[in-house]
Enzyme design. Structure first.
Site, PDB file in Angstrom:
ATOM      1  N   ASP A  12       0.819  -1.226   0.000  1.00 56.70           N
ATOM      2  CA  ASP A  12       0.000   0.000   0.000  1.00 56.70           C
ATOM      3  C   ASP A  12       0.846   1.267   0.000  1.00 56.70           C
ATOM      4  OD1 ASP A  12      -2.308  -1.618   0.213  1.00 56.70           O
ATOM      5  OD2 ASP A  12      -1.991  -1.762   2.376  1.00 56.70           O
ATOM      6  N   HIS A  40      -4.406  -2.228  -5.800  1.00 59.85           N
ATOM      7  CA  HIS A  40      -3.817  -0.922  -6.089  1.00 59.85           C
ATOM      8  C   HIS A  40      -4.961   0.029  -6.366  1.00 59.85           C
ATOM      9  CE1 HIS A  40       0.029  -2.772  -6.567  1.00 59.85           C
ATOM     10  NE2 HIS A  40      -0.368  -3.497  -7.586  1.00 59.85           N
TER      11      HIS A  40
HETATM   12  P1  GDP Z   1      -0.319   0.071  -3.782  1.00 60.98           P
HETATM   13  O1  GDP Z   1      -0.927  -1.236  -3.458  1.00 60.98           O
HETATM   14  O2  GDP Z   1       1.125   0.147  -3.397  1.00 60.98           O
HETATM   15  O3  GDP Z   1      -0.549   0.483  -5.188  1.00 60.98           O
HETATM   16  O4  GDP Z   1      -1.021   1.163  -2.858  1.00 60.98           O
HETATM   17  P2  GDP Z   1      -2.594   1.398  -2.624  1.00 60.98           P
HETATM   18  O5  GDP Z   1      -3.238   1.706  -3.877  1.00 60.98           O
HETATM   19  O6  GDP Z   1      -3.155   0.327  -1.789  1.00 60.98           O
HETATM   20  O7  GDP Z   1      -2.545   2.666  -1.652  1.00 60.98           O
HETATM   21  C1  GDP Z   1      -2.115   3.876  -2.037  1.00 60.98           C
HETATM   22  C2  GDP Z   1      -3.239   4.868  -1.825  1.00 60.98           C
HETATM   23  O8  GDP Z   1      -2.695   6.153  -1.787  1.00 60.98           O
HETATM   24  C3  GDP Z   1      -4.241   4.911  -2.959  1.00 60.98           C
HETATM   25  O9  GDP Z   1      -5.493   5.271  -2.451  1.00 60.98           O
HETATM   26  C4  GDP Z   1      -3.695   6.004  -3.871  1.00 60.98           C
HETATM   27  O10 GDP Z   1      -4.694   6.654  -4.660  1.00 60.98           O
HETATM   28  C5  GDP Z   1      -3.162   6.946  -2.880  1.00 60.98           C
HETATM   29  N1  GDP Z   1      -1.998   7.716  -3.297  1.00 60.98           N
HETATM   30  C6  GDP Z   1      -0.920   7.319  -4.035  1.00 60.98           C
HETATM   31  N2  GDP Z   1      -0.019   8.300  -4.082  1.00 60.98           N
HETATM   32  C7  GDP Z   1      -0.527   9.328  -3.350  1.00 60.98           C
HETATM   33  C8  GDP Z   1      -0.037  10.602  -2.977  1.00 60.98           C
HETATM   34  O11 GDP Z   1       1.065  11.016  -3.310  1.00 60.98           O
HETATM   35  N3  GDP Z   1      -0.848  11.378  -2.194  1.00 60.98           N
HETATM   36  C9  GDP Z   1      -2.068  10.957  -1.755  1.00 60.98           C
HETATM   37  N4  GDP Z   1      -2.787  11.754  -0.992  1.00 60.98           N
HETATM   38  N5  GDP Z   1      -2.546   9.745  -2.063  1.00 60.98           N
HETATM   39  C10 GDP Z   1      -1.785   8.945  -2.847  1.00 60.98           C
END
Ligand code: GDP
Length: 424
Positions: A12, A40
């Protein structure tokens, strides 16, 4: 050219967003491990998406998106996801599925549920997607590869061979109904119809693509600390989360992987059980959870609240090292803008001694966080495009974390959207 995008921590970290962004310059995006157990979340011009199985490159029409042999392939989930993105207006993506990928069987999901029920309080906090029973079967040589769908007699014989072994557990340990081979066979024939147009010798395809100079992205799921060898065993996932495994789970040479972008989130979050040294609780955690990510830190697959904590330099340094990081993407930094003071975990105190090296699980259970407290920047940094335009305290925070983890932070994500990114 092959680049991997992987996580340094518990997952995440925002890998999906970074993959979606880097996919613009790539030809092929491939998932090499894991299954539909984690998700994701991606926000782009088409809207907001939670992907569990599809690679995060599906939002461009120039990309080919591949499910590699290392993935736990849940065929109905894959197809629901394809239909979901298409129904949200995304052009039908070009998908390939490795003929060597193994399939999550309906009974893997049942076994996952039954085992978590049996363990009760000491359960793993599994998403009950069948991942642990799936990989157990794969390594016990009881699994089913996609290619087997195309030899029906051999497939039925294989089902008949594994059923007695499964039924002993179903009937005697879990007290549940035995497998129905005819029903399973029919289900697999449904899977065959769904997957047939996409099946491919992926390793050969990638070998040819590399000869043609194509750009390939390996997309990891979860992060270093969930790796079955190098993570917080046994509270880990069942397939390797390391970039090195990308070579195996995609079927390419290890030396082809020249760039490893390790994604670190500017604070910590974790799902499932297991040691989490910089974890915070109560109102402090609730506030960070509410403000975190894009609309709160809740699981993309399960919706359950994530455990929250401060940035952990010990875990992240280790996480980056095991990945073989060439550059760090530091994400979700914008979320910290509300804090007056920001604690950062710079060491672990274990039996009276402070270390900055991430220990084995038995020692990790005893570790207490050693914090340094930095000043916050108290403003919204979304929309900033240049590093030098970030508030001074924000730059100090980034540089402090960079120094302690020992790998260069070259990308800073300051919002969930594709272009919320600062290249340093
Ligand atoms: P992954 O599994 O590593 O792809 O991560 P997730 O999708 O589970 O969690 C990342 C969350 O953070 C998601 O809701 C993204 O939309 C959000 N996100 C990613 N980068 C950023 C950022 O720079 N700022 C903010 N506020 N949210 C972000």
């Amino acid at each position: 050219m092959v680049n991997a995008i992987v996580g340094a921590n518990w997952g995440d970290e925002g890998k999906g967003k970074i993959t979606d962004m880097l996919a613009r310059e790539s030809d092929i995006i491939i998932r090499f491990q894991g299954g539909a157990n984690a998700g994701h979340t991606i926000v782009n011009d088409y809207g907001k998406f939670a992907l569990h199985t599809l690679p995060s490159g599906v939002f461009y029409d120039h990309t080919t998106n591949i499910i590699g042999n290392g993935v736990a392939l849940n065929i109905p989930v894959l197809f629901q996801e394809i239909e979901q993105v298409v129904s949200q207006g995304v052009p039908r993506p070009k998908i390939l599925v490795s003929d060597r990928a193994q399939m999550v069987m309906p009974y893997h999901i049942l076994f996952d549920q039954y085992e978590e029920e049996r363990l009760g309080k000491s359960s793993f906090g599994s998403t009950k997607s069948g991942i642990a029973p799936f990989y157990s079967d794969k390594y016990a040589k009881l699994g089913f590869q996609v290619q087997e769908l195309f030899d029906e007699d051999a497939l039925r014989a294989h089902l008949e061979r594994i059923a007695p072994q499964k039924n002993v557990l179903l009937e005697n340990l879990y007290h549940k109904p035995a497998l129905d081979i005819d029903e399973l066979f029919d289900t697999l024939m449904e899977y065959k119809k769904m997957v047939e147009p996409y099946v491919c010798d992926v390793s050969l395809y990638l070998s040819n693509a590399l000869k043609e100079g194509k750009h390939i992205l390996l997309e990891g799921q979860l992060g270093t600390l969930k790796d079955p060898d190098h993570g917080i065993y046994p509270m880990v996932t069942s397939s390797s989360t390391l970039a090195a495994y990308g070579a195996i789970g995609a079927g390419i040479s290890p030396y082809e992987i020249t760039g490893i972008v390790t994604v670190c989130k500017a604070y910590s979050s974790a799902v499932g059980a297991g040691a989490f040294v910089s974890e915070i609780f109560g109102e402090e955690a609730d506030e960070l959870r509410r403000r975190g990510g894009d609309g709160g830190e809740y699981g993309a697959t399960t919706g359950r609240p994530r455990r929250m904590g401060w940035f952990d330099c010990v875990a992240s340094k280790y996480g980056c090292r095991l990945q073989g990081t060439t550059e760090v993407a530091f994400t979700v930094l914008d979320v910290l803008g509300y804090l007056d003071k920001i604690p950062v975990c710079v060491g672990y105190e274990i039996d009276g001694e402070v270390t900055t090296d991430f220990p084995v699980t038995t020692k990790l259970e005893k570790a207490k966080p050693v914090y340094e407290v930095l000043d916050g920047w108290k403003c919204d940094i979304r929309g900033i495009k240049n590093y030098s335009d970030l508030p001074e305290n924000c730059r100090k925070y980034i540089e402090f974390c960079e120094e302690h983890i020992g790998y260069p932070i070259k990308m800073i994500s300051n919002g969930p959207k594709r272009d919320d990114i600062i290249i340093r």
